[in-house]
Design a protein around this motif. Structure first.
Motif, PDB file in Angstrom:
ATOM      1  N   PRO A  60      -5.510 -11.869  -9.333  1.00  9.00           N
ATOM      2  CA  PRO A  60      -4.642 -11.187  -9.610  1.00  9.00           C
ATOM      3  C   PRO A  60      -4.643  -9.883  -8.676  1.00  9.00           C
ATOM      4  O   PRO A  60      -5.910  -9.172  -8.242  1.00  9.00           O
ATOM      5  CB  PRO A  60      -4.665 -10.502 -11.179  1.00  9.00           C
ATOM      6  CG  PRO A  60      -6.021 -10.929 -11.377  1.00  9.00           C
ATOM      7  CD  PRO A  60      -6.468 -12.141 -10.171  1.00  9.00           C
ATOM      8  N   ARG A  61      -3.704  -9.199  -8.224  1.00 14.58           N
ATOM      9  CA  ARG A  61      -3.611  -8.170  -7.380  1.00 14.58           C
ATOM     10  C   ARG A  61      -3.950  -6.741  -8.102  1.00 14.58           C
ATOM     11  O   ARG A  61      -3.123  -6.455  -8.901  1.00 14.58           O
ATOM     12  CB  ARG A  61      -2.412  -8.023  -6.509  1.00 14.58           C
ATOM     13  CG  ARG A  61      -2.327  -7.002  -5.531  1.00 14.58           C
ATOM     14  CD  ARG A  61      -1.343  -7.462  -4.475  1.00 14.58           C
ATOM     15  NE  ARG A  61      -1.187  -6.494  -3.511  1.00 14.58           N
ATOM     16  CZ  ARG A  61      -0.366  -6.282  -2.731  1.00 14.58           C
ATOM     17  NH1 ARG A  61       0.721  -6.625  -2.640  1.00 14.58           N
ATOM     18  NH2 ARG A  61      -0.416  -5.260  -1.763  1.00 14.58           N
ATOM     19  N   LYS A  62      -4.879  -5.951  -7.419  1.00 15.05           N
ATOM     20  CA  LYS A  62      -5.493  -4.721  -7.963  1.00 15.05           C
ATOM     21  C   LYS A  62      -5.204  -3.794  -7.007  1.00 15.05           C
ATOM     22  O   LYS A  62      -5.272  -2.415  -7.520  1.00 15.05           O
ATOM     23  CB  LYS A  62      -6.858  -5.001  -8.356  1.00 15.05           C
ATOM     24  CG  LYS A  62      -7.061  -5.853  -9.541  1.00 15.05           C
ATOM     25  CD  LYS A  62      -6.094  -5.501 -10.831  1.00 15.05           C
ATOM     26  CE  LYS A  62      -6.427  -6.530 -11.974  1.00 15.05           C
ATOM     27  NZ  LYS A  62      -5.604  -6.348 -13.137  1.00 15.05           N
ATOM     28  N   SER A  63      -4.803  -3.852  -5.791  1.00 20.36           N
ATOM     29  CA  SER A  63      -4.691  -2.651  -4.854  1.00 20.36           C
ATOM     30  C   SER A  63      -3.378  -2.692  -4.123  1.00 20.36           C
ATOM     31  O   SER A  63      -3.016  -3.922  -3.619  1.00 20.36           O
ATOM     32  CB  SER A  63      -5.735  -2.703  -4.005  1.00 20.36           C
ATOM     33  OG  SER A  63      -5.611  -1.760  -3.138  1.00 20.36           O
ATOM     34  N   TYR A  64      -2.581  -1.807  -4.010  1.00 22.53           N
ATOM     35  CA  TYR A  64      -1.485  -1.532  -3.030  1.00 22.53           C
ATOM     36  C   TYR A  64      -1.406  -0.361  -2.264  1.00 22.53           C
ATOM     37  O   TYR A  64      -2.001   0.905  -2.759  1.00 22.53           O
ATOM     38  CB  TYR A  64      -0.213  -1.451  -4.203  1.00 22.53           C
ATOM     39  CG  TYR A  64       0.026  -2.629  -5.196  1.00 22.53           C
ATOM     40  CD1 TYR A  64       0.761  -3.633  -4.812  1.00 22.53           C
ATOM     41  CD2 TYR A  64      -0.945  -2.703  -6.078  1.00 22.53           C
ATOM     42  CE1 TYR A  64       0.889  -4.873  -5.593  1.00 22.53           C
ATOM     43  CE2 TYR A  64      -0.521  -3.758  -7.135  1.00 22.53           C
ATOM     44  CZ  TYR A  64       0.145  -4.972  -6.644  1.00 22.53           C
ATOM     45  OH  TYR A  64       0.460  -6.062  -7.630  1.00 22.53           O
ATOM     46  N   LEU A  84      -5.067  -0.506  -9.629  1.00 28.13           N
ATOM     47  CA  LEU A  84      -4.782  -1.022 -10.921  1.00 28.13           C
ATOM     48  C   LEU A  84      -6.176  -1.335 -11.605  1.00 28.13           C
ATOM     49  O   LEU A  84      -7.116  -1.912 -10.863  1.00 28.13           O
ATOM     50  CB  LEU A  84      -3.854  -2.161 -11.145  1.00 28.13           C
ATOM     51  CG  LEU A  84      -2.746  -2.050 -10.522  1.00 28.13           C
ATOM     52  CD1 LEU A  84      -1.545  -3.271 -10.487  1.00 28.13           C
ATOM     53  CD2 LEU A  84      -1.782  -0.800 -10.890  1.00 28.13           C
ATOM     54  N   SER A  85      -6.112  -1.068 -12.805  1.00 26.13           N
ATOM     55  CA  SER A  85      -7.578  -1.270 -13.669  1.00 26.13           C
ATOM     56  C   SER A  85      -7.210  -2.879 -14.324  1.00 26.13           C
ATOM     57  O   SER A  85      -6.360  -3.554 -13.821  1.00 26.13           O
ATOM     58  CB  SER A  85      -7.564  -0.581 -14.770  1.00 26.13           C
ATOM     59  OG  SER A  85      -6.411  -0.938 -15.757  1.00 26.13           O
ATOM     60  N   LEU A  86      -8.151  -3.389 -14.838  1.00 27.14           N
ATOM     61  CA  LEU A  86      -8.215  -4.782 -15.697  1.00 27.14           C
ATOM     62  C   LEU A  86      -6.867  -4.500 -16.531  1.00 27.14           C
ATOM     63  O   LEU A  86      -6.601  -3.526 -16.927  1.00 27.14           O
ATOM     64  CB  LEU A  86      -9.334  -4.931 -16.564  1.00 27.14           C
ATOM     65  CG  LEU A  86     -10.653  -4.867 -15.778  1.00 27.14           C
ATOM     66  CD1 LEU A  86     -11.910  -5.191 -16.879  1.00 27.14           C
ATOM     67  CD2 LEU A  86     -10.889  -6.146 -14.897  1.00 27.14           C
ATOM     68  N   GLU A  93      -4.059   4.162 -10.799  1.00 28.66           N
ATOM     69  CA  GLU A  93      -4.481   5.400  -9.946  1.00 28.66           C
ATOM     70  C   GLU A  93      -3.647   5.448  -8.706  1.00 28.66           C
ATOM     71  O   GLU A  93      -3.871   4.663  -7.995  1.00 28.66           O
ATOM     72  CB  GLU A  93      -6.196   5.518  -9.877  1.00 28.66           C
ATOM     73  CG  GLU A  93      -6.505   6.910  -9.032  1.00 28.66           C
ATOM     74  CD  GLU A  93      -8.028   7.076  -8.776  1.00 28.66           C
ATOM     75  OE1 GLU A  93      -8.419   8.262  -8.383  1.00 28.66           O
ATOM     76  OE2 GLU A  93      -8.853   6.223  -9.216  1.00 28.66           O
ATOM     77  N   ILE A  94      -3.204   6.512  -8.519  1.00 24.99           N
ATOM     78  CA  ILE A  94      -2.297   6.820  -7.319  1.00 24.99           C
ATOM     79  C   ILE A  94      -3.150   7.719  -6.435  1.00 24.99           C
ATOM     80  O   ILE A  94      -3.911   8.704  -6.844  1.00 24.99           O
ATOM     81  CB  ILE A  94      -0.897   7.377  -7.772  1.00 24.99           C
ATOM     82  CG1 ILE A  94      -0.902   8.758  -8.382  1.00 24.99           C
ATOM     83  CG2 ILE A  94      -0.080   6.242  -8.533  1.00 24.99           C
ATOM     84  CD1 ILE A  94       0.238   9.509  -8.714  1.00 24.99           C
ATOM     85  N   TYR A  95      -2.418   7.648  -5.071  1.00 21.10           N
ATOM     86  CA  TYR A  95      -2.897   8.789  -4.024  1.00 21.10           C
ATOM     87  C   TYR A  95      -2.114   8.815  -3.016  1.00 21.10           C
ATOM     88  O   TYR A  95      -1.029   7.765  -2.841  1.00 21.10           O
ATOM     89  CB  TYR A  95      -4.437   8.312  -3.753  1.00 21.10           C
ATOM     90  CG  TYR A  95      -4.312   7.075  -3.039  1.00 21.10           C
ATOM     91  CD1 TYR A  95      -4.416   6.848  -1.724  1.00 21.10           C
ATOM     92  CD2 TYR A  95      -4.915   5.723  -3.717  1.00 21.10           C
ATOM     93  CE1 TYR A  95      -4.454   5.524  -0.984  1.00 21.10           C
ATOM     94  CE2 TYR A  95      -4.874   4.548  -3.326  1.00 21.10           C
ATOM     95  CZ  TYR A  95      -4.610   4.393  -1.685  1.00 21.10           C
ATOM     96  OH  TYR A  95      -4.817   3.250  -1.176  1.00 21.10           O
ATOM     97  N   PHE A 123       4.993  -2.245 -12.964  1.00 16.78           N
ATOM     98  CA  PHE A 123       3.383  -2.790 -13.329  1.00 16.78           C
ATOM     99  C   PHE A 123       3.003  -2.674 -14.779  1.00 16.78           C
ATOM    100  O   PHE A 123       2.024  -3.084 -15.223  1.00 16.78           O
ATOM    101  CB  PHE A 123       2.434  -2.090 -12.268  1.00 16.78           C
ATOM    102  CG  PHE A 123       2.360  -2.251 -10.928  1.00 16.78           C
ATOM    103  CD1 PHE A 123       2.706  -3.437 -10.321  1.00 16.78           C
ATOM    104  CD2 PHE A 123       2.230  -1.245 -10.114  1.00 16.78           C
ATOM    105  CE1 PHE A 123       3.088  -3.515  -9.051  1.00 16.78           C
ATOM    106  CE2 PHE A 123       2.405  -1.248  -8.736  1.00 16.78           C
ATOM    107  CZ  PHE A 123       2.863  -2.583  -8.053  1.00 16.78           C
ATOM    108  N   SER A 124       4.021  -2.304 -15.532  1.00 12.00           N
ATOM    109  CA  SER A 124       3.866  -2.215 -17.103  1.00 12.00           C
ATOM    110  C   SER A 124       2.696  -1.439 -17.417  1.00 12.00           C
ATOM    111  O   SER A 124       1.961  -1.625 -18.185  1.00 12.00           O
ATOM    112  CB  SER A 124       3.872  -3.514 -17.556  1.00 12.00           C
ATOM    113  OG  SER A 124       5.173  -4.252 -17.294  1.00 12.00           O
TER     114      SER A 124
END
Length: 180
Positions: A60-64, A84-86, A93-95, A123-124
């Motif tokens: 699963p994707r955790k980084s954008y 994204l976390s688990l 977390e955004i930046y 992403f709910s």
């Protein structure tokens, strides 16, 4: 995966964007609160981008990681990302970073609201977080305009040019949007 607001568009990065991203990271004013430092050359920027691009294929994707473009002209004005976390924590977390000639035009606040909307609606997520160096007054103001709340202080967490700097922790939860 592309998202847009009134004036901005987020487009996933590729290696074709390395010159624009290298240019962004080369400004001393962008680097002031950045833990990366100014890249010595384009190869260093490519080395930074490669794992971010490879993360697009992880499941699963955790980084954008997106480039920010002006919707009207498609001109590159910065970068933004979300980690994204688990799944069970439903946290992101955004930046973001913008070219200095784009500061003070409301783009950062518009971008932040777009990222928050993507986080909650696409992403709910339940909670969206951001960190900011305690001396970064402009970004603190932007986070607060986005509706984020300061929740705490992380002491000596940011390695910036050989010194450990303090960081404020900001967050917004989905209930905040409903006034709860």
């Amino acid at each position: 995966m592309t998202y847009q607001s009134t004036r901005l568009r987020l487009v996933e990065i590729s290696l074709d964007d390395q010159d624009d991203i290298h240019h962004l990271h080369s400004f001393p004013e962008v680097d002031e609160f950045n833990t990366l430092g100014i890249p010595r050359n384009i190869d260093e920027t490519k080395e930074y981008l490669t794992p971010l691009i490879q993360a697009q294929k992880v499941t699963p994707r955790k980084s954008y990681f997106w480039k920010i473009e002006l919707l009207e002209t498609f001109a590159f004005i910065g970068i933004a990302g979300m980690t994204l976390s688990l799944d069970r924590f439903k946290r992101g977390e955004i930046y973001y970073k913008l070219l200095p000639n784009c500061w003070g035009k409301g783009y950062a606040t518009e971008l932040g609201k777009l990222l928050i909307g993507v986080g909650f609606n696409e992403f709910s997520l339940h909670r969206i977080e951001a960190g900011v160096a305690t001396d970064n007054i402009k970004s603190i103001r932007v986070l607060e305009k986005m509706g984020m709340r300061r929740e705490g202080l992380h002491r000596k967490i940011l390695p910036i040019r050989g010194e450990w700097k303090d960081n404020y922790h900001y967050a917004i939860v989905e209930d905040d949007l409903n006034g709860n």
